[in-house]
Design a protein around this motif. Structure first.
Motif, PDB file in Angstrom:
ATOM      1  N   GLY A 144      37.250  12.477   9.846  1.00 14.22           N
ATOM      2  CA  GLY A 144      38.431  13.327  10.609  1.00 14.22           C
ATOM      3  C   GLY A 144      39.878  12.838  10.989  1.00 14.22           C
ATOM      4  O   GLY A 144      40.113  12.082   9.926  1.00 14.22           O
ATOM      5  N   ILE A 145      40.518  14.066  11.602  1.00 12.92           N
ATOM      6  CA  ILE A 145      41.451  14.123  12.408  1.00 12.92           C
ATOM      7  C   ILE A 145      42.357  13.468  13.933  1.00 12.92           C
ATOM      8  O   ILE A 145      41.097  14.167  14.369  1.00 12.92           O
ATOM      9  CB  ILE A 145      42.281  15.089  11.334  1.00 12.92           C
ATOM     10  N   ILE A 146      43.097  12.948  13.949  1.00  9.58           N
ATOM     11  CA  ILE A 146      43.673  13.245  14.753  1.00  9.58           C
ATOM     12  C   ILE A 146      45.024  13.658  15.178  1.00  9.58           C
ATOM     13  O   ILE A 146      46.010  13.147  14.253  1.00  9.58           O
ATOM     14  CB  ILE A 146      44.026  12.070  15.818  1.00  9.58           C
ATOM     15  N   VAL A 147      45.272  14.726  16.486  1.00  4.06           N
ATOM     16  CA  VAL A 147      47.003  15.414  16.368  1.00  4.06           C
ATOM     17  C   VAL A 147      47.770  14.858  17.622  1.00  4.06           C
ATOM     18  O   VAL A 147      46.888  15.087  18.690  1.00  4.06           O
ATOM     19  CB  VAL A 147      45.875  17.072  16.736  1.00  4.06           C
ATOM     20  N   ALA A 148      48.200  14.116  17.527  1.00  2.00           N
ATOM     21  CA  ALA A 148      48.856  13.558  18.237  1.00  2.00           C
ATOM     22  C   ALA A 148      50.172  14.140  18.760  1.00  2.00           C
ATOM     23  O   ALA A 148      51.782  14.543  17.480  1.00  2.00           O
ATOM     24  CB  ALA A 148      49.111  12.004  18.483  1.00  2.00           C
ATOM     25  N   GLU A 149      50.743  14.385  19.777  1.00  4.54           N
ATOM     26  CA  GLU A 149      51.663  15.075  20.578  1.00  4.54           C
ATOM     27  C   GLU A 149      52.486  14.429  21.258  1.00  4.54           C
ATOM     28  O   GLU A 149      52.359  14.150  22.086  1.00  4.54           O
ATOM     29  CB  GLU A 149      51.577  17.004  20.877  1.00  4.54           C
ATOM     30  N   SER A 150      54.199  14.316  21.081  1.00  6.42           N
ATOM     31  CA  SER A 150      55.049  13.562  21.786  1.00  6.42           C
ATOM     32  C   SER A 150      56.216  14.321  22.256  1.00  6.42           C
ATOM     33  O   SER A 150      56.532  14.547  21.381  1.00  6.42           O
ATOM     34  CB  SER A 150      54.801  11.930  22.081  1.00  6.42           C
ATOM     35  N   SER A 151      56.988  13.786  22.779  1.00  3.34           N
ATOM     36  CA  SER A 151      58.281  14.187  23.109  1.00  3.34           C
ATOM     37  C   SER A 151      59.526  12.747  22.147  1.00  3.34           C
ATOM     38  O   SER A 151      60.123  13.135  21.441  1.00  3.34           O
ATOM     39  CB  SER A 151      58.778  14.118  24.335  1.00  3.34           C
ATOM     40  N   ASP A 152      58.002  11.852  22.061  1.00  8.31           N
ATOM     41  CA  ASP A 152      58.880  10.684  21.620  1.00  8.31           C
ATOM     42  C   ASP A 152      58.926  10.047  20.570  1.00  8.31           C
ATOM     43  O   ASP A 152      57.116   9.853  20.518  1.00  8.31           O
ATOM     44  CB  ASP A 152      59.208   9.483  22.618  1.00  8.31           C
ATOM     45  N   ILE A 153      58.484   9.833  19.182  1.00  5.95           N
ATOM     46  CA  ILE A 153      58.435   9.598  17.980  1.00  5.95           C
ATOM     47  C   ILE A 153      57.492   8.308  17.880  1.00  5.95           C
ATOM     48  O   ILE A 153      56.937   8.108  17.502  1.00  5.95           O
ATOM     49  CB  ILE A 153      58.512   9.996  16.335  1.00  5.95           C
ATOM     50  N   ASP A 154      57.878   7.941  18.187  1.00  4.82           N
ATOM     51  CA  ASP A 154      58.176   6.259  18.712  1.00  4.82           C
ATOM     52  C   ASP A 154      57.011   6.161  19.362  1.00  4.82           C
ATOM     53  O   ASP A 154      55.991   4.911  19.696  1.00  4.82           O
ATOM     54  CB  ASP A 154      58.998   5.717  19.118  1.00  4.82           C
ATOM     55  N   LYS A 155      56.434   7.121  20.588  1.00  5.26           N
ATOM     56  CA  LYS A 155      55.286   7.229  21.133  1.00  5.26           C
ATOM     57  C   LYS A 155      54.028   7.239  20.148  1.00  5.26           C
ATOM     58  O   LYS A 155      52.440   7.052  21.061  1.00  5.26           O
ATOM     59  CB  LYS A 155      55.002   7.563  22.393  1.00  5.26           C
ATOM     60  N   ILE A 156      53.980   7.468  19.842  1.00  9.77           N
ATOM     61  CA  ILE A 156      52.594   7.901  18.382  1.00  9.77           C
ATOM     62  C   ILE A 156      53.127   6.347  17.345  1.00  9.77           C
ATOM     63  O   ILE A 156      52.750   6.478  16.910  1.00  9.77           O
ATOM     64  CB  ILE A 156      52.714   8.467  17.723  1.00  9.77           C
ATOM     65  N   ILE A 157      52.032   5.645  18.013  1.00 11.47           N
ATOM     66  CA  ILE A 157      51.571   4.566  17.825  1.00 11.47           C
ATOM     67  C   ILE A 157      49.903   4.111  17.413  1.00 11.47           C
ATOM     68  O   ILE A 157      49.127   4.406  18.299  1.00 11.47           O
ATOM     69  CB  ILE A 157      51.261   3.676  18.309  1.00 11.47           C
ATOM     70  N   TYR A 158      49.430   4.021  16.028  1.00 15.67           N
ATOM     71  CA  TYR A 158      48.355   3.943  15.902  1.00 15.67           C
ATOM     72  C   TYR A 158      47.946   2.974  14.502  1.00 15.67           C
ATOM     73  O   TYR A 158      48.680   2.578  14.338  1.00 15.67           O
ATOM     74  CB  TYR A 158      48.025   4.813  14.773  1.00 15.67           C
ATOM     75  N   PRO A 159      47.203   2.434  14.869  1.00 20.61           N
ATOM     76  CA  PRO A 159      46.581   0.979  13.372  1.00 20.61           C
ATOM     77  C   PRO A 159      46.946   2.144  12.337  1.00 20.61           C
ATOM     78  O   PRO A 159      46.940   2.735  10.867  1.00 20.61           O
ATOM     79  CB  PRO A 159      44.981   0.771  14.297  1.00 20.61           C
ATOM     80  N   ASP A 160      46.526   0.488  11.470  1.00 18.09           N
ATOM     81  CA  ASP A 160      46.802   0.623  10.054  1.00 18.09           C
ATOM     82  C   ASP A 160      46.060   1.342   9.345  1.00 18.09           C
ATOM     83  O   ASP A 160      45.779   1.669   7.965  1.00 18.09           O
ATOM     84  CB  ASP A 160      47.195  -0.792   9.483  1.00 18.09           C
ATOM     85  N   ASN A 161      44.534   1.514   9.448  1.00 14.00           N
ATOM     86  CA  ASN A 161      43.269   2.236   9.293  1.00 14.00           C
ATOM     87  C   ASN A 161      43.923   3.715   9.191  1.00 14.00           C
ATOM     88  O   ASN A 161      42.871   4.292   8.828  1.00 14.00           O
ATOM     89  CB  ASN A 161      41.795   1.962   9.703  1.00 14.00           C
ATOM     90  N   LEU A 162      44.936   4.196  10.308  1.00 17.22           N
ATOM     91  CA  LEU A 162      44.936   5.615   9.923  1.00 17.22           C
ATOM     92  C   LEU A 162      46.552   5.858   9.266  1.00 17.22           C
ATOM     93  O   LEU A 162      46.532   5.066   8.887  1.00 17.22           O
ATOM     94  CB  LEU A 162      45.017   6.061  11.437  1.00 17.22           C
ATOM     95  N   GLU A 163      46.267   7.045   7.930  1.00 15.76           N
ATOM     96  CA  GLU A 163      47.950   7.366   8.450  1.00 15.76           C
ATOM     97  C   GLU A 163      47.715   8.665   8.421  1.00 15.76           C
ATOM     98  O   GLU A 163      47.430   9.326   8.770  1.00 15.76           O
ATOM     99  CB  GLU A 163      46.941   7.942   6.199  1.00 15.76           C
ATOM    100  N   VAL A 164      48.913   8.561   8.279  1.00 15.93           N
ATOM    101  CA  VAL A 164      49.980  10.286   8.391  1.00 15.93           C
ATOM    102  C   VAL A 164      49.896  10.925   7.788  1.00 15.93           C
ATOM    103  O   VAL A 164      50.059  11.094   5.789  1.00 15.93           O
ATOM    104  CB  VAL A 164      51.356   9.668   8.717  1.00 15.93           C
ATOM    105  N   VAL A 165      48.753  12.237   8.112  1.00 17.92           N
ATOM    106  CA  VAL A 165      48.275  13.517   7.406  1.00 17.92           C
ATOM    107  C   VAL A 165      49.871  14.413   7.192  1.00 17.92           C
ATOM    108  O   VAL A 165      50.537  15.057   5.720  1.00 17.92           O
ATOM    109  CB  VAL A 165      47.323  14.371   7.601  1.00 17.92           C
TER     110      VAL A 165
END
Length: 179
Positions: A144-165
């Motif tokens: 599965g995937i998570i699609v995160a949207e924010s005005s500030d890239i620094d607000k998109i915080i995620y754990p090490d077990n996820l990677e940016v596609v």
């Protein structure tokens, strides 16, 4: 707002005027859905800060099996229900809950997702908090995937077990796809 492709293409989506929401613009939605196309077919979708249900409806139009649209704003839920009726959608469930209670509900019901959309109010830490709970409750299917949207890239915080596609800026907003 309109559905941009799929079986409901061209149908109007109400809700551009709901207080406290920022509907994903059509050009952003078009690019986003082109990027995640390989994940959509027969997927189970969670649109956690749903607003009008725009992303859940687009997913269903493009081949998702079922979608959940969550919002704690009663007017948003009423709008989602109107959109369901007007468009004729029967595989979308709207739930009027706070995001933490909603994620707990899915854990208790043992419901997992292939795609999770996170587009919370800007200037909050809801993306980080949501991803923490999604991970803790094991709500994302293996592929599965998570699609995160924010005005500030620094607000998109995620754990090490996820990677940016993919990470892309559209005007004043960032969209980051995590796997």
């Amino acid at each position: 707002m309109k559905v941009i492709s799929g079986i409901y293409k061209g149908r109007n989506i109400l809700g551009h005027d709901i207080d406290g929401t920022r509907p994903t613009m059509d050009r952003v939605k078009e690019s986003l859905f082109a990027t995640i196309q390989n994940y959509i077919e027969d997927s189970i979708v969670l649109d956690l800060f749903s607003g009008s249900g725009n992303l859940a409806i687009e997913s269903l139009s493009e081949g998702s099996k079922y979608a959940y649209a969550i919002d704690n704003n009663r007017k948003a839920i009423t709008t989602i229900e109107k959109n369901k009726t007007t468009i004729g959608i029967d595989n979308l469930k709207s739930i009027n809950l706070d995001y933490k209670k909603a994620l707990s509900y899915f854990k208790d019901e043992n419901i997992k997702f292939d795609i999770i959309f996170l587009d919370p109010p800007y200037k909050t830490n809801y993306i980080e908090e949501s991803i923490k709970l999604i991970t803790e409750y094991n709500l994302l299917n293996e592929s599965g995937i998570i699609v995160a949207e924010s005005s500030d890239i620094d607000k998109i915080i995620y754990p090490d077990n996820l990677e940016v596609v993919k990470s892309k800026k559209y005007g004043d907003k960032w969209v980051v796809i995590l796997k």
